[in-house]
Design a protein around this motif. Sequence first.
Motif, mmCIF file in Angstrom:
data_model
loop_
_atom_site.group_PDB
_atom_site.id
_atom_site.type_symbol
_atom_site.label_atom_id
_atom_site.label_comp_id
_atom_site.label_asym_id
_atom_site.label_seq_id
_atom_site.Cartn_x
_atom_site.Cartn_y
_atom_site.Cartn_z
ATOM 1 N N GLY A 128 0.783 -1.007 -0.097
ATOM 2 C CA GLY A 128 -0.024 -0.036 -0.071
ATOM 3 C C GLY A 128 0.786 1.203 -0.027
ATOM 4 N N ILE A 129 0.155 2.376 0.618
ATOM 5 C CA ILE A 129 0.783 3.893 0.482
ATOM 6 C C ILE A 129 0.937 4.344 1.963
ATOM 7 C CG2 ILE A 129 0.751 6.127 -0.431
ATOM 8 C CD1 ILE A 129 1.454 4.297 -2.520
ATOM 9 N N ARG A 130 1.966 4.799 2.439
ATOM 10 C CA ARG A 130 1.685 5.603 3.577
ATOM 11 C C ARG A 130 2.148 7.037 3.516
ATOM 12 N NH1 ARG A 130 7.264 4.086 7.038
ATOM 13 N NH2 ARG A 130 8.709 4.702 5.329
ATOM 14 N N TRP A 131 1.802 7.628 4.563
ATOM 15 C CA TRP A 131 2.168 9.285 4.697
ATOM 16 C C TRP A 131 2.961 9.381 5.918
ATOM 17 C CZ3 TRP A 131 -2.138 7.104 2.434
ATOM 18 C CH2 TRP A 131 -2.445 7.562 1.252
ATOM 19 N N THR A 132 4.134 10.247 5.841
ATOM 20 C CA THR A 132 4.896 10.516 7.062
ATOM 21 C C THR A 132 5.068 12.006 7.389
ATOM 22 O OG1 THR A 132 7.038 10.347 5.514
ATOM 23 C CG2 THR A 132 6.028 8.258 6.540
ATOM 24 N N VAL A 133 5.467 12.234 8.474
ATOM 25 C CA VAL A 133 6.146 13.461 8.718
ATOM 26 C C VAL A 133 7.393 13.344 9.430
ATOM 27 C CG1 VAL A 133 4.681 13.480 10.830
ATOM 28 C CG2 VAL A 133 5.431 15.935 9.874
ATOM 29 N N ARG A 134 8.390 13.908 8.665
ATOM 30 C CA ARG A 134 9.859 13.767 9.337
ATOM 31 C C ARG A 134 10.277 12.228 9.532
ATOM 32 N NH1 ARG A 134 11.416 19.050 12.967
ATOM 33 N NH2 ARG A 134 11.187 20.461 11.246
ATOM 34 N N GLY A 135 9.618 11.290 8.620
ATOM 35 C CA GLY A 135 10.016 9.900 8.703
ATOM 36 C C GLY A 135 9.069 9.107 9.677
ATOM 37 N N ALA A 136 8.165 9.934 10.432
ATOM 38 C CA ALA A 136 7.228 9.044 11.221
ATOM 39 C C ALA A 136 5.975 8.693 10.460
ATOM 40 C CB ALA A 136 6.871 10.063 12.456
ATOM 41 N N THR A 137 5.292 7.760 10.386
ATOM 42 C CA THR A 137 4.224 7.310 9.515
ATOM 43 C C THR A 137 3.089 7.630 10.448
ATOM 44 O OG1 THR A 137 5.280 5.452 8.417
ATOM 45 C CG2 THR A 137 2.840 5.555 8.600
ATOM 46 N N LEU A 161 -12.728 10.455 8.727
ATOM 47 C CA LEU A 161 -11.370 10.305 8.257
ATOM 48 C C LEU A 161 -10.502 11.321 8.352
ATOM 49 C CD1 LEU A 161 -9.481 8.388 6.581
ATOM 50 C CD2 LEU A 161 -10.320 9.120 4.672
ATOM 51 N N ALA A 162 -11.138 12.612 8.073
ATOM 52 C CA ALA A 162 -10.266 13.838 8.084
ATOM 53 C C ALA A 162 -9.797 14.228 9.502
ATOM 54 C CB ALA A 162 -11.072 14.918 7.693
ATOM 55 N N GLU A 163 -10.875 13.900 10.432
ATOM 56 C CA GLU A 163 -10.477 14.045 11.898
ATOM 57 C C GLU A 163 -9.487 13.154 12.267
ATOM 58 O OE1 GLU A 163 -12.680 14.076 16.142
ATOM 59 O OE2 GLU A 163 -13.931 14.136 14.367
ATOM 60 N N LEU A 164 -9.444 11.747 12.210
ATOM 61 C CA LEU A 164 -8.596 10.579 12.316
ATOM 62 C C LEU A 164 -7.226 11.043 11.893
ATOM 63 C CD1 LEU A 164 -10.891 7.695 12.033
ATOM 64 C CD2 LEU A 164 -10.063 8.669 14.192
ATOM 65 N N LEU A 165 -7.011 11.527 10.668
ATOM 66 C CA LEU A 165 -5.793 11.661 9.977
ATOM 67 C C LEU A 165 -5.279 12.798 10.756
ATOM 68 C CD1 LEU A 165 -6.983 11.418 6.239
ATOM 69 C CD2 LEU A 165 -4.927 10.142 7.503
ATOM 70 N N THR A 166 -5.949 14.135 10.953
ATOM 71 C CA THR A 166 -5.676 15.253 11.664
ATOM 72 C C THR A 166 -4.839 14.931 13.072
ATOM 73 O OG1 THR A 166 -7.115 16.472 10.578
ATOM 74 C CG2 THR A 166 -6.073 17.390 12.407
ATOM 75 N N ASP A 167 -5.523 14.028 13.873
ATOM 76 C CA ASP A 167 -5.251 13.616 15.151
ATOM 77 C C ASP A 167 -3.946 12.887 14.955
ATOM 78 O OD1 ASP A 167 -7.420 14.770 16.290
ATOM 79 O OD2 ASP A 167 -8.282 12.900 16.545
ATOM 80 N N SER A 168 -3.853 11.876 13.993
ATOM 81 C CA SER A 168 -2.780 11.123 13.892
ATOM 82 C C SER A 168 -1.292 12.019 13.376
ATOM 83 C CB SER A 168 -3.031 9.846 12.917
ATOM 84 O OG SER A 168 -1.835 9.252 12.572
ATOM 85 N N TYR A 169 -1.746 12.986 12.500
ATOM 86 C CA TYR A 169 -0.582 13.763 12.128
ATOM 87 C C TYR A 169 -0.080 14.403 13.291
ATOM 88 C CZ TYR A 169 2.220 17.752 9.975
ATOM 89 O OH TYR A 169 2.941 18.448 9.647
ATOM 90 N N LEU A 178 -0.066 13.761 16.497
ATOM 91 C CA LEU A 178 0.395 13.014 17.428
ATOM 92 C C LEU A 178 1.907 12.830 16.946
ATOM 93 C CD1 LEU A 178 -2.254 10.531 18.428
ATOM 94 C CD2 LEU A 178 -1.104 12.389 20.157
ATOM 95 N N GLN A 179 2.123 12.430 15.750
ATOM 96 C CA GLN A 179 3.523 12.075 15.134
ATOM 97 C C GLN A 179 4.276 13.334 14.840
ATOM 98 O OE1 GLN A 179 3.162 8.975 16.165
ATOM 99 N NE2 GLN A 179 4.100 8.194 14.235
ATOM 100 N N ALA A 180 3.804 14.450 14.445
ATOM 101 C CA ALA A 180 4.601 15.350 14.148
ATOM 102 C C ALA A 180 5.177 16.274 15.189
ATOM 103 C CB ALA A 180 3.826 16.290 13.397
ATOM 104 N N SER A 186 6.094 21.775 16.692
ATOM 105 C CA SER A 186 6.231 23.211 15.829
ATOM 106 C C SER A 186 5.244 23.125 14.656
ATOM 107 C CB SER A 186 7.477 23.579 15.837
ATOM 108 O OG SER A 186 8.219 22.292 14.820
ATOM 109 N N LEU A 187 5.215 21.753 14.002
ATOM 110 C CA LEU A 187 4.451 21.449 12.768
ATOM 111 C C LEU A 187 3.047 21.030 13.021
ATOM 112 C CD1 LEU A 187 7.083 19.087 10.900
ATOM 113 C CD2 LEU A 187 6.514 21.577 10.642
ATOM 114 N N ALA A 188 2.877 20.444 14.087
ATOM 115 C CA ALA A 188 1.320 20.216 14.425
ATOM 116 C C ALA A 188 0.656 21.410 14.725
ATOM 117 C CB ALA A 188 1.323 19.116 15.776
#
Length: 122
Positions: free
Chosen positions: A32-41, A97-105, A107-109, A112-114
């Motif tokens: 599949g496909i993944r999305w990362t922020v600074r290397g964190a999926t 889906l947008a809310e879950l993605l936002t929360d996940s980002y 948490l991982q970012a 300063s980016l979050a």
Amino acid sequence: MTRAPVPDHWITRVRGIVEAWPQVRQEKAWTGIRWTVRGATFAHVFGGEDQLVRITLRAEMAEVAAFEHLGERYFRVGRVGNAVGIVLDDATEVAELAELLTDSYCLQAPQSLAEQVSRPAP
């Protein structure tokens, strides 16, 4: 057994939600496909051998247990950690889906980016 292909419309939907966020990268994953922020999926869309398409994300620990009790579409990944997921199908609501993605980002970012991402109101 062969895994289900990920329909292009799911990749497009996820990309449309996350592409404006700082330092997001889309890349091929082991499946599949993944999305990362600074290397964190923070999101991974893939097809399973059961022919269902899923997305896995990160959630606040207080929400992780809830995923085990929300119904068949929702699941916790493993017994340890904050990875959760949902089955992507016609019943998936884009707003959820947008809310879950936002929360996940967020948490991982790094903080300063979050802080640059608008989060839905509770």
